[in-house]
Write an enzyme that holds these catalytic residues in place. Structure first.
Site, PDB file in Angstrom:
ATOM      1  N   ALA A  24      -6.097  10.551  80.990  1.00  9.16           N
ATOM      2  CA  ALA A  24      -6.924  11.763  81.032  1.00  9.16           C
ATOM      3  C   ALA A  24      -6.082  13.005  81.338  1.00  9.16           C
ATOM      4  O   ALA A  24      -4.880  12.922  81.585  1.00  9.16           O
ATOM      5  CB  ALA A  24      -8.034  11.595  82.060  1.00  9.16           C
ATOM      6  N   HIS A  25      -6.762  14.133  81.322  1.00  7.90           N
ATOM      7  CA  HIS A  25      -6.101  15.432  81.481  1.00  7.90           C
ATOM      8  C   HIS A  25      -5.432  15.567  82.847  1.00  7.90           C
ATOM      9  O   HIS A  25      -6.006  15.275  83.877  1.00  7.90           O
ATOM     10  CB  HIS A  25      -7.087  16.572  81.271  1.00  7.90           C
ATOM     11  CG  HIS A  25      -8.339  16.475  82.093  1.00  7.90           C
ATOM     12  ND1 HIS A  25      -9.317  15.539  81.870  1.00  7.90           N
ATOM     13  CD2 HIS A  25      -8.779  17.205  83.134  1.00  7.90           C
ATOM     14  CE1 HIS A  25     -10.299  15.706  82.716  1.00  7.90           C
ATOM     15  NE2 HIS A  25      -9.997  16.695  83.505  1.00  7.90           N
TER      16      HIS A  25
END
Lengths: 347, 347, 347
Positions: free
Chosen positions: A247-248
């Protein structure tokens, strides 16, 4: 090639050739596992006796063996040629490269590729059919881009990298040297960031970028997201299997390995040499220390100290989890024990 | 731009500007997180003191702050300009749109795109290189279709939607306005339906369709399947992260959010505002009520009432799960307690 | 068509027509579920009474019913035409094929397809836009290859197979007759094999191949990896849902079914007819016997005997897991019981 020629080439490698038994110096043309190998095939064994039965029945012509006398004696008796190596598995990897060299595509740019303005292409690149490269992107020398890959704008791809078919690289992603992106992987897509409002979810713009350091691999259909600000970083030498979600804003150290279907939530950080087995999850902003190992399906919801082996959900030390899991199976027995004890005590 | 100019623009937004401290009205050119922000950068803080240390050491030029006096005082002392907002996170999202505007591709149809007969294209669409649009499909105005997207026959895509590279939209799918489909996602593929017969699995034809209502997002490498009959429906405003599976015949309410690697089995229904964390599974035909929240890795095997927070597998109330999980770790201790008690009692 | 015409066609199928009630021999034009069916629509019911309420309220014109008098009586009373079938679900599948025939693409090769040298194409193939077929590959007769598919070198695809958009097939993969590969799936990518060395992970070359036997389906965004040596084999008739990972060297038997997000680690073997529900994991080199069923999220870490139904992690017999899980929820109560008992006993 003859087995002595192979040994000669292996001596130039890193797997450490010690001594060998040439036998009739057989022809060796390909590699196989110990149970399936037949004539003219090379196989390998590691330390231990788990495959001694397979060795006894093996029809291989030649073997890479560890420093282990009993295995070497069986091979001699069966007249199988062998070479003792410090690391037979590594030697097998090197033998595969020698006997099964990968056919690389011929350099050049397929006429059906679409290359936008201001794209820099290094020397000796291969750009396959139907590749798209967006404006301002840079592709390093010797890099191979297979058919159907889409590269958005201002992407950097380092030298000697390989991007497999139909993978997608989003704007401004930086891919360093010698990286491999497998088919249908997506690098640099928008992080999953939304602000709750009275009118529903409002997108948090994802303006950051993804950086893959040198020698990173990303598996087929895996996704590495960019953050709202800053960078998502995959450390040098880190290997990521298929269907993994990064994820980011995640940052991993060097030489981590993540098996298939691992998911790492936003802002989590991994130290160096972390190993996550299949279907492991790591929570938001969690810090996982150097050389942590998590067994399959572990859910890491809180920070883990360097060097720990963890399992279960919520994650706990592996040894504790093994004990607790063993007891879990016996809960019906314990429940009935408690019932009896309570009966006794109330009498 | 100058900070007062940014404040002027934010006043037109929805995040609620209350008061501000202009300081020397710094130039603000980009956004960053509080720990990484440097000169000319804007950052934000939410209510609470978890990041007070980062604030004290921050080199940001300007801040979006909540209504919280101590934070504002620290900022003043450090001579960092700030503006108090009702929702600083929302203000940050709006600031990102202002300071980091997304570069949209120039409208037009790339000559390498293949557009079949009877396709309707609205005004000002962008159709990227190597896009395929099947017969009878309709693409709304201002919609952006990135390179490599494949759209089968008779698909409808609403206005102002965006389809990222190499995503695939199957026949008759209806995508409403302002939807975003991320790279390599697949919408409208055949549901996994087979009838067991003596000769093996016999495919149940999947003749239904997928409907994405307005403002839906589907993440990279996620899949939304069509049913044998009827519709799979994703409710308006629902956001789906990467690598999520939505099986045939699922119906979700409005404004749900599903994190990465969630899997929803056939025929399940979600109410409005349901939030599923990473790697959650929802079973066949299960009904999940409005505003249910499931923490990561939860397995929802039976219906869940509106408003519940659930965890674990099988899913149970989150508070109960937290207690049970804490006791799970202590099972070896309890097992030994029981052994002792039984010894005592048998004496 | 008229209902009697449909019955005539169903009599040629395998679902077993017994008797029927024609009523006014309604026109039947499409299929729907029992709760949503309206005039001119056909629906079906299976044995049992779970949908008796839906039947009572149904507006379907015709029904496929099991041998169950009460259902047939209700239908008669409502003047809904029906036919009794040995297997109404199978009959519904056959009816869908009759009433909703799939539109197959017109045979031919799209001019934008790139077909390299020495490719063999059988009769009546469809090769869609922007397909790439690498040197030496062979495509069987009647096979359909949708737009954007990338086929590397020396791949074999059997007759009557279908490869959906943007899927990727790697070198030397063998796909047998009547296989279906769904969109964005990746077949034959490199297995995740690395040798640990002092300088980090060293790739184990993956020189083996993937073999899909006849009638195999692989879901959207699923990945099937090739091994370092030898073959990864998916047995005839096996059906794989979306986002499933099949690692290098896995061998499955015939007619297995794997639901979405299942992950099977390297070298594991499945017998015939194994059914794995969603998000199940199977560990390295584990052997799963014939007809084993694993419920969702099960983690199979050790061999499982043929015919077992397993659940939980680590996997255990389903019945035991159900009991243990029920007790898990009551752990706080048991913990407090133990505390009391210990207090009593120490008094």
């Amino acid at each position: 090639m003859k087995f002595d020629e192979l040994i000669y080439l292996l001596q130039k490698g890193s797997a450490g050739v010690n001594k060998y038994f040439l036998g009739n110096n057989p022809e060796v043309t390909s590699c196989a596992s110990i149970d399936l190998a037949t004539s003219k095939q090379l196989s390998f064994l590691e330390k231990g006796n788990s495959l001694i039965h397979e060795l006894t029945n093996s029809k291989a012509s030649a073997l890479l063996l560890p420093k282990q006398t009993d295995l070497q004696e069986i091979a001699c008796k069966k007249d199988i040629a062998w070479v003792e190596m410090c690391d037979p598995r590594l030697g097998f990897a090197e033998s595969l490269d020698i006997l099964h060299p990968t056919k690389k595509p011929i350099k050049g740019i397929h006429p059906s590729a679409v290359i936008e303005d201001n794209v820099y292409l290094g020397d000796d690149v291969y750009i396959g059919a139907k590749v798209f490269i967006g404006e301002g992107s840079q592709i390093g020398s010797n890099t191979i881009i297979h058919p159907g890959v889409v590269i958005y704008e201002e992407v950097e791809v380092g030298e000697n990298s390989e991007l497999h078919a139909n993978s997608v690289i989003h704007s401004k992603t930086k891919i360093s040297k010698r990286c491999v992106i497998h088919s249908n992987a997506v690098i640099g897509s928008e992080g999953f960031g939304f602000v709750p409002t009275k009118k529903g979810w409002r997108k948090m713009p994802q303006t950051g970028i993804v950086v893959l350091e040198e020698d990173v691999e990303v598996g087929s259909c895996s996704t590495v997201d960019r953050p709202s600000v800053g960078e998502t970083i995959i450390g040098a030498g880190t290997k990521i299997d298929n269907l993994v979600q990064i994820a980011h804003g995640v940052k991993t150290g060097k030489d981590c390995a993540m098996a298939s279907q691992v998911g790492i939530a936003g802002g989590a950080t991994l130290g160096n040499g972390v190993i996550l087995a299949g279907q492991v999850g790591v929570g938001n902003r969690v810090k996982v220390g150097d050389k942590v190992v998590a067994s399959s399906k572990t859910g890491i919801h809180a920070n883990v100290e360097a060097g720990e082996i963890v399992s279960g959900f919520p994650a706990m030390p592996n040894r504790l989890w093994l004990r607790c899991s063993a007891i879990f199976r016996r809960l019906p027995e314990f429940a009935s024990n408690i019932r009896e004890l309570r009966k006794d005590s109330s009498e």
